[in-house]
Design an enzyme around this catalytic site. Sequence first.
Site, PDB file in Angstrom:
ATOM      1  N   GLU A  94       0.850  -1.196   0.000  1.00 32.14           N
ATOM      2  CA  GLU A  94       0.000   0.000   0.000  1.00 32.14           C
ATOM      3  C   GLU A  94       0.887   1.248   0.000  1.00 32.14           C
ATOM      4  OE1 GLU A  94      -3.533   0.584   2.795  1.00 32.14           O
ATOM      5  OE2 GLU A  94      -2.152   2.124   3.502  1.00 32.14           O
ATOM      6  N   THR A 108      -3.837   4.870  -1.387  1.00 28.68           N
ATOM      7  CA  THR A 108      -4.921   5.314  -0.506  1.00 28.68           C
ATOM      8  C   THR A 108      -5.552   6.609  -1.032  1.00 28.68           C
ATOM      9  OG1 THR A 108      -3.447   6.578   0.916  1.00 28.68           O
ATOM     10  CG2 THR A 108      -3.835   4.282   1.522  1.00 28.68           C
ATOM     11  N   TYR A 109      -6.707   6.925  -0.455  1.00 28.91           N
ATOM     12  CA  TYR A 109      -7.484   8.108  -0.828  1.00 28.91           C
ATOM     13  C   TYR A 109      -7.716   8.888   0.461  1.00 28.91           C
ATOM     14  CZ  TYR A 109     -11.215  10.709  -3.187  1.00 28.91           C
ATOM     15  OH  TYR A 109     -11.985  11.693  -3.759  1.00 28.91           O
ATOM     16  N   ALA A 156     -20.511   1.395   2.373  1.00 28.10           N
ATOM     17  CA  ALA A 156     -19.664   0.993   1.245  1.00 28.10           C
ATOM     18  C   ALA A 156     -20.397   0.035   0.308  1.00 28.10           C
ATOM     19  CB  ALA A 156     -18.380   0.352   1.774  1.00 28.10           C
ATOM     20  N   ARG A 192     -16.032   3.244   2.734  1.00 30.71           N
ATOM     21  CA  ARG A 192     -16.880   4.370   3.135  1.00 30.71           C
ATOM     22  C   ARG A 192     -16.029   5.571   3.530  1.00 30.71           C
ATOM     23  NH1 ARG A 192     -21.600   4.465   7.710  1.00 30.71           N
ATOM     24  NH2 ARG A 192     -19.978   4.732   9.267  1.00 30.71           N
ATOM     25  N   GLN A 202      -8.145  -4.704   7.867  1.00 28.43           N
ATOM     26  CA  GLN A 202      -7.471  -3.688   8.667  1.00 28.43           C
ATOM     27  C   GLN A 202      -6.223  -4.338   9.258  1.00 28.43           C
ATOM     28  OE1 GLN A 202      -9.649  -2.374  12.226  1.00 28.43           O
ATOM     29  NE2 GLN A 202      -9.266  -0.299  11.544  1.00 28.43           N
ATOM     30  N   HIS A 226      -7.845   3.308  -4.166  1.00 27.51           N
ATOM     31  CA  HIS A 226      -8.856   3.376  -3.104  1.00 27.51           C
ATOM     32  C   HIS A 226      -9.866   4.473  -3.478  1.00 27.51           C
ATOM     33  CE1 HIS A 226      -6.183   1.573   0.335  1.00 27.51           C
ATOM     34  NE2 HIS A 226      -5.847   1.069  -0.843  1.00 27.51           N
TER      35      HIS A 226
HETATM   36  C1  LIG Z   1      -7.595  -2.090   3.779  1.00 22.49           C
HETATM   37  C2  LIG Z   1      -8.170  -0.747   4.174  1.00 22.49           C
HETATM   38  C3  LIG Z   1      -7.887   0.376   3.411  1.00 22.49           C
HETATM   39  C4  LIG Z   1      -8.410   1.627   3.764  1.00 22.49           C
HETATM   40  N1  LIG Z   1      -8.111   2.716   2.981  1.00 22.49           N
HETATM   41  C5  LIG Z   1      -8.644   3.923   3.280  1.00 22.49           C
HETATM   42  C6  LIG Z   1      -8.402   5.070   2.463  1.00 22.49           C
HETATM   43  O1  LIG Z   1      -7.686   4.992   1.454  1.00 22.49           O
HETATM   44  N2  LIG Z   1      -8.957   6.260   2.819  1.00 22.49           N
HETATM   45  C7  LIG Z   1      -9.766   6.380   3.931  1.00 22.49           C
HETATM   46  O2  LIG Z   1     -10.242   7.482   4.193  1.00 22.49           O
HETATM   47  N3  LIG Z   1     -10.035   5.304   4.726  1.00 22.49           N
HETATM   48  C8  LIG Z   1      -9.489   4.091   4.429  1.00 22.49           C
HETATM   49  N4  LIG Z   1      -9.768   3.008   5.230  1.00 22.49           N
HETATM   50  C9  LIG Z   1     -10.568   3.183   6.442  1.00 22.49           C
HETATM   51  C10 LIG Z   1     -12.081   2.937   6.195  1.00 22.49           C
HETATM   52  O3  LIG Z   1     -12.583   3.866   5.282  1.00 22.49           O
HETATM   53  C11 LIG Z   1     -12.773   3.051   7.552  1.00 22.49           C
HETATM   54  O4  LIG Z   1     -12.378   1.997   8.397  1.00 22.49           O
HETATM   55  C12 LIG Z   1     -14.281   3.183   7.523  1.00 22.49           C
HETATM   56  O5  LIG Z   1     -14.725   3.549   8.845  1.00 22.49           O
HETATM   57  C13 LIG Z   1     -15.015   1.888   7.191  1.00 22.49           C
HETATM   58  O6  LIG Z   1     -15.052   1.714   5.858  1.00 22.49           O
HETATM   59  P1  LIG Z   1     -15.869   0.484   5.203  1.00 22.49           P
HETATM   60  O7  LIG Z   1     -15.652   0.604   3.770  1.00 22.49           O
HETATM   61  O8  LIG Z   1     -15.557  -0.777   5.894  1.00 22.49           O
HETATM   62  O9  LIG Z   1     -17.377   0.934   5.570  1.00 22.49           O
HETATM   63  P2  LIG Z   1     -18.742   0.127   5.601  1.00 22.49           P
HETATM   64  O10 LIG Z   1     -18.619  -1.235   5.057  1.00 22.49           O
HETATM   65  O11 LIG Z   1     -19.775   1.029   5.021  1.00 22.49           O
HETATM   66  O12 LIG Z   1     -18.995   0.012   7.162  1.00 22.49           O
HETATM   67  C14 LIG Z   1     -19.071   1.169   7.989  1.00 22.49           C
HETATM   68  C15 LIG Z   1     -19.792   0.803   9.284  1.00 22.49           C
HETATM   69  O13 LIG Z   1     -21.163   0.559   9.013  1.00 22.49           O
HETATM   70  C16 LIG Z   1     -21.504  -0.797   9.337  1.00 22.49           C
HETATM   71  N5  LIG Z   1     -22.408  -1.240   8.277  1.00 22.49           N
HETATM   72  C17 LIG Z   1     -22.091  -1.615   7.025  1.00 22.49           C
HETATM   73  N6  LIG Z   1     -23.205  -1.921   6.314  1.00 22.49           N
HETATM   74  C18 LIG Z   1     -24.251  -1.722   7.150  1.00 22.49           C
HETATM   75  C19 LIG Z   1     -25.659  -1.847   7.040  1.00 22.49           C
HETATM   76  N7  LIG Z   1     -26.223  -2.285   5.889  1.00 22.49           N
HETATM   77  N8  LIG Z   1     -26.445  -1.541   8.100  1.00 22.49           N
HETATM   78  C20 LIG Z   1     -25.901  -1.108   9.273  1.00 22.49           C
HETATM   79  N9  LIG Z   1     -24.552  -0.974   9.450  1.00 22.49           N
HETATM   80  C21 LIG Z   1     -23.747  -1.277   8.404  1.00 22.49           C
HETATM   81  C22 LIG Z   1     -20.166  -1.546   9.379  1.00 22.49           C
HETATM   82  O14 LIG Z   1     -20.150  -2.692  10.197  1.00 22.49           O
HETATM   83  C23 LIG Z   1     -19.269  -0.479   9.947  1.00 22.49           C
HETATM   84  O15 LIG Z   1     -19.450  -0.365  11.351  1.00 22.49           O
HETATM   85  C24 LIG Z   1      -9.236   1.750   4.920  1.00 22.49           C
HETATM   86  C25 LIG Z   1      -9.521   0.612   5.701  1.00 22.49           C
HETATM   87  C26 LIG Z   1      -8.994  -0.631   5.342  1.00 22.49           C
HETATM   88  C27 LIG Z   1      -9.277  -1.834   6.194  1.00 22.49           C
END
Ligand SMILES: Cc1cc2nc3c(=O)[nH]c(=O)nc-3n(C[C@H](O)[C@H](O)[C@H](O)COP(=O)(O)OP(=O)(O)OC[C@H]3O[C@@H](n4cnc5c(N)ncnc54)[C@H](O)[C@@H]3O)c2cc1C
Length: 321
Positions: free
Chosen positions: A33, A64-65, A144, A123, A195, A93
């Site tokens: 990354e 990353t973004y 997401a 997200r 993560q 990303h």
């Molecule tokens: C490998 C990796 C790379 C990353 N890269 C970046 C990056 O480049 N830039 C950045 O800003 N951040 C990055 N992040 C951080 C990430 O954006 C955050 O951890 C964010 O809070 C969660 O993103 P997600 O896509 O998992 O969200 P989601 O999948 O939308 O989940 C967000 C929350 O909502 C809950 N949820 C999901 N779907 C539902 C539903 N249908 N109903 C109710 N609750 C729900 C989930 O359990 C979680 O608690 C990265 C994380 C990882 C693991």
Amino acid sequence: MTFDPAPSSISGTPSVVQSLRAHEGRAVPFSVEFNPPRDAAGEARLWRAVREFECMHPAFVSMTYGAGGSTKDRTVRVTGQLARETTLLPVAHLTAVGHSVAELRSLVGAYADSGIRNILVLRGDPPGDPLGEWHRHPEGVEYAEELVRIVRDLGDFHVGVASFPQGHHRSPDLDSDTAFLVAKLRAGAEYSITQMFFEVDHYLRLRDRVAALDPSEGAKPIIPELMPITSLRTVTRAEELCGRPLPASVLERLRRAAGDGPEENKAAVREAGIEIATEMAQRLIAEGAPCLHFITLNFAKATSEVLANLGYGVTPAPARA
Ligand SMILES: Cc1cc2nc3c(=O)[nH]c(=O)nc-3n(C[C@H](O)[C@H](O)[C@H](O)COP(=O)(O)OP(=O)(O)OC[C@H]3O[C@@H](n4cnc5c(N)ncnc54)[C@H](O)[C@@H]3O)c2cc1C
């Protein structure tokens, strides 16, 4: 592995899953990354790391973004350069935070124009305070999962998502966290990247939970993310990225290496950090992890040392699927 990846895109760019497959029968692949550089010095550092890793043939490299689109232009520009000017397979990303659906669509279009077909859909966290309250953009998406569908509907993109070995900090419990991950995979994601974590058991339990809930989605690769600790200062960064404190046993090992003297024994801390990452990687390989994804902070040295400990070197590139 029984999962059948989506067919390769018209442009011939392989998907991440296809790239992992091209390594089958060889050493477990690795990937790295990068972060978009902030200035000219950062840009030079990034490109030094890019060229060093290029000789080691990672399965893919991700960019990353920044929170709320803060690195939008740099992420798009540098990921496009990776696609055009290197032999690497870039994954861009994309985060939903702070963007309307129209803006997200136009960003995906910008990625496509730059030759990028692999997108890690996230997200994102609220800008400023990642643990602060989440507010959806009035014309944006809530989760997401919705963005996975939007990107898949836009064309021939290969999508990955985030997964959380200890559960996402906003999830009420591990079962619902697993269900939300499975929903993202069912929406069309082909793999997830976890993560960062420091206890391999957490990764193994995540894999078991997903397989128990949905064996078909559980066959999709869950790629573990590692970061070699190189100083006590990077512990704070690691804890931010893990979203949790480091395990006491890991902290104790690093502190013991730092010593009791007035000055931290930096060389010993670094050595301990590389050892910890190497031991985790060895166990992950033994447990059948599909790939090892390293957070590099745009430095090649620490990750290269872990890979060298694992017996990886500069090898001929595998044939692409
Ligand atoms: C490998 C990796 C790379 C990353 N890269 C970046 C990056 O480049 N830039 C950045 O800003 N951040 C990055 N992040 C951080 C990430 O954006 C955050 O951890 C964010 O809070 C969660 O993103 P997600 O896509 O998992 O969200 P989601 O999948 O939308 O989940 C967000 C929350 O909502 C809950 N949820 C999901 N779907 C539902 C539903 N249908 N109903 C109710 N609750 C729900 C989930 O359990 C979680 O608690 C990265 C994380 C990882 C693991």
